[in-house]
Design a protein around this motif. Structure first.
Motif, PDB file in Angstrom:
ATOM      1  N   TYR A 178      -8.855   3.813   2.355  1.00 22.06           N
ATOM      2  CA  TYR A 178      -7.814   3.715   1.331  1.00 22.06           C
ATOM      3  C   TYR A 178      -7.002   5.002   1.200  1.00 22.06           C
ATOM      4  O   TYR A 178      -5.839   4.949   0.769  1.00 22.06           O
ATOM      5  CB  TYR A 178      -8.421   3.292   0.002  1.00 22.06           C
ATOM      6  N   ALA A 179      -7.562   6.134   1.587  1.00 28.70           N
ATOM      7  CA  ALA A 179      -6.752   7.359   1.649  1.00 28.70           C
ATOM      8  C   ALA A 179      -5.674   7.187   2.710  1.00 28.70           C
ATOM      9  O   ALA A 179      -4.498   7.529   2.500  1.00 28.70           O
ATOM     10  CB  ALA A 179      -7.629   8.556   1.970  1.00 28.70           C
ATOM     11  N   TRP A 180      -6.062   6.654   3.858  1.00 23.41           N
ATOM     12  CA  TRP A 180      -5.096   6.370   4.926  1.00 23.41           C
ATOM     13  C   TRP A 180      -4.049   5.384   4.443  1.00 23.41           C
ATOM     14  O   TRP A 180      -2.840   5.595   4.631  1.00 23.41           O
ATOM     15  CB  TRP A 180      -5.846   5.835   6.148  1.00 23.41           C
ATOM     16  N   LYS A 181      -4.469   4.304   3.807  1.00 24.25           N
ATOM     17  CA  LYS A 181      -3.537   3.295   3.325  1.00 24.25           C
ATOM     18  C   LYS A 181      -2.605   3.854   2.250  1.00 24.25           C
ATOM     19  O   LYS A 181      -1.497   3.342   2.047  1.00 24.25           O
ATOM     20  CB  LYS A 181      -4.304   2.092   2.770  1.00 24.25           C
ATOM     21  N   SER A 182      -3.058   4.893   1.557  1.00 25.19           N
ATOM     22  CA  SER A 182      -2.238   5.509   0.513  1.00 25.19           C
ATOM     23  C   SER A 182      -1.341   6.607   1.073  1.00 25.19           C
ATOM     24  O   SER A 182      -0.633   7.282   0.314  1.00 25.19           O
ATOM     25  CB  SER A 182      -3.136   6.093  -0.587  1.00 25.19           C
ATOM     26  N   GLY A 183      -1.370   6.809   2.384  1.00 22.57           N
ATOM     27  CA  GLY A 183      -0.528   7.824   3.013  1.00 22.57           C
ATOM     28  C   GLY A 183      -1.071   9.237   2.909  1.00 22.57           C
ATOM     29  O   GLY A 183      -0.349  10.196   3.185  1.00 22.57           O
ATOM     30  N   LYS A 184      -2.335   9.378   2.555  1.00 26.08           N
ATOM     31  CA  LYS A 184      -2.942  10.702   2.404  1.00 26.08           C
ATOM     32  C   LYS A 184      -3.729  11.031   3.677  1.00 26.08           C
ATOM     33  O   LYS A 184      -4.962  10.992   3.713  1.00 26.08           O
ATOM     34  CB  LYS A 184      -3.842  10.731   1.169  1.00 26.08           C
ATOM     35  N   GLU A 185      -2.997  11.359   4.731  1.00 25.33           N
ATOM     36  CA  GLU A 185      -3.603  11.544   6.048  1.00 25.33           C
ATOM     37  C   GLU A 185      -4.615  12.683   6.073  1.00 25.33           C
ATOM     38  O   GLU A 185      -5.681  12.562   6.692  1.00 25.33           O
ATOM     39  CB  GLU A 185      -2.508  11.779   7.087  1.00 25.33           C
ATOM     40  N   ASP A 186      -4.289  13.809   5.452  1.00 23.54           N
ATOM     41  CA  ASP A 186      -5.202  14.952   5.478  1.00 23.54           C
ATOM     42  C   ASP A 186      -6.497  14.631   4.747  1.00 23.54           C
ATOM     43  O   ASP A 186      -7.594  14.998   5.200  1.00 23.54           O
ATOM     44  CB  ASP A 186      -4.542  16.189   4.855  1.00 23.54           C
ATOM     45  N   VAL A 187      -6.371  13.967   3.613  1.00 22.06           N
ATOM     46  CA  VAL A 187      -7.558  13.580   2.845  1.00 22.06           C
ATOM     47  C   VAL A 187      -8.389  12.585   3.648  1.00 22.06           C
ATOM     48  O   VAL A 187      -9.623  12.698   3.719  1.00 22.06           O
ATOM     49  CB  VAL A 187      -7.161  12.960   1.489  1.00 22.06           C
ATOM     50  N   ALA A 188      -7.725  11.634   4.296  1.00 18.72           N
ATOM     51  CA  ALA A 188      -8.431  10.639   5.102  1.00 18.72           C
ATOM     52  C   ALA A 188      -9.192  11.301   6.245  1.00 18.72           C
ATOM     53  O   ALA A 188     -10.349  10.942   6.526  1.00 18.72           O
ATOM     54  CB  ALA A 188      -7.444   9.613   5.656  1.00 18.72           C
ATOM     55  N   ALA A 189      -8.565  12.262   6.899  1.00 17.10           N
ATOM     56  CA  ALA A 189      -9.217  12.948   8.017  1.00 17.10           C
ATOM     57  C   ALA A 189     -10.457  13.713   7.553  1.00 17.10           C
ATOM     58  O   ALA A 189     -11.503  13.688   8.220  1.00 17.10           O
ATOM     59  CB  ALA A 189      -8.230  13.900   8.688  1.00 17.10           C
ATOM     60  N   GLU A 190     -10.343  14.366   6.416  1.00 17.48           N
ATOM     61  CA  GLU A 190     -11.492  15.105   5.876  1.00 17.48           C
ATOM     62  C   GLU A 190     -12.618  14.144   5.496  1.00 17.48           C
ATOM     63  O   GLU A 190     -13.791  14.392   5.795  1.00 17.48           O
ATOM     64  CB  GLU A 190     -11.060  15.913   4.654  1.00 17.48           C
ATOM     65  N   LEU A 191     -12.264  13.053   4.849  1.00 19.02           N
ATOM     66  CA  LEU A 191     -13.270  12.079   4.441  1.00 19.02           C
ATOM     67  C   LEU A 191     -13.910  11.411   5.650  1.00 19.02           C
ATOM     68  O   LEU A 191     -15.122  11.145   5.650  1.00 19.02           O
ATOM     69  CB  LEU A 191     -12.633  11.014   3.544  1.00 19.02           C
TER      70      LEU A 191
END
Length: 217
Positions: free
Chosen positions: A72-85
């Motif tokens: 859902y970080a990816w779907k929300s456009g939060k690429e950096d957060v998604a990569a860390e998670l």
């Protein structure tokens, strides 16, 4: 129905603990789903801190939470957060090795990885697809839907090299599968299950989801 979900979520949180429900980690993890599925990723992330800090853990948590937050970080456009998670989710999933209870979450990671790291996505297909064979209907539907989404992002036209179990319905002894072949298979599985669920529930929620998947072809 999200309004009703919010209402019942509030009632559950107000109710006294009778020690008969999920563990605290799973209870919070389930609550996060509401916020992620209603587009409130930041709220979900903030509420997830006791899990991310490992104050609350269980057999499936934090692995499940990290996978869903990554997606859902990816779907929300939060690429950096998604990569860390994802880095954390990947570690937790490897520690668990085999747990068919995480098939939906594995599908989320495959979809996230498909357009970024196809090699890693293939690893997760080989890891999670065997769980699908004997899984319950909902898990099979969920995994199939994520697979259609993932395969739509896959670059190139070369067949995928995947070592899959012989029990897989379209098993190929050469370990080669075209992207379209896999998409057609998983879309068919999702469609058939959606029809059964909606007929049982006298509702069209799953059929609507499948129609959205059809736009990916």
């Amino acid at each position: 129905r999200y309004d009703k979900a919010k209402e019942y979520l509030g009632l559950r949180n107000e109710a006294a603990d009778d020690a008969m429900g999920n563990c605290p980690a799973c209870t919070l993890d389930n609550e996060l789903d509401y916020y992620m599925q209603t587009g409130q990723f930041d709220e979900a992330y903030n509420r997830a801190q006791p899990i991310l800090d490992k104050q609350l853990t269980c057999g499936l948590v934090p692995a499940r939470t990290l996978c869903t937050l990554t997606y859902y970080a990816w779907k929300s456009g939060k690429e950096d957060v998604a990569a860390e998670l994802f880095g954390k989710a990947d570690n937790e999933m490897e520690l668990l090795e085999n747990d068919e209870n995480l098939i939906s979450e594995g599908g989320m990671l495959i979809s996230y990885l498909a357009g970024r790291n196809p090699e890693k996505a293939s690893h997760y297909i080989e890891k999670c697809l065997p769980w699908m064979i004997d899984a319950d209907g909902f898990s099979r539907y969920d995994f199939s839907a994520y697979m259609v989404e993932a395969l739509n992002q896959w670059g190139g036209t070369d067949p995928l090299k995947l070592v899959l179990p012989m029990e897989f319905e379209i098993y190929n002894e050469k370990d080669e599968y075209t992207i379209q072949q896999l998409k057609d298979y998983f879309y068919r599985v999702a469609s058939e299950l959606a029809e059964k669920f909606d007929k049982r529930d006298n509702y069209n929620a799953y059929t609507v989801q499948v129609k959205q998947l059809s736009c990916l072809f």
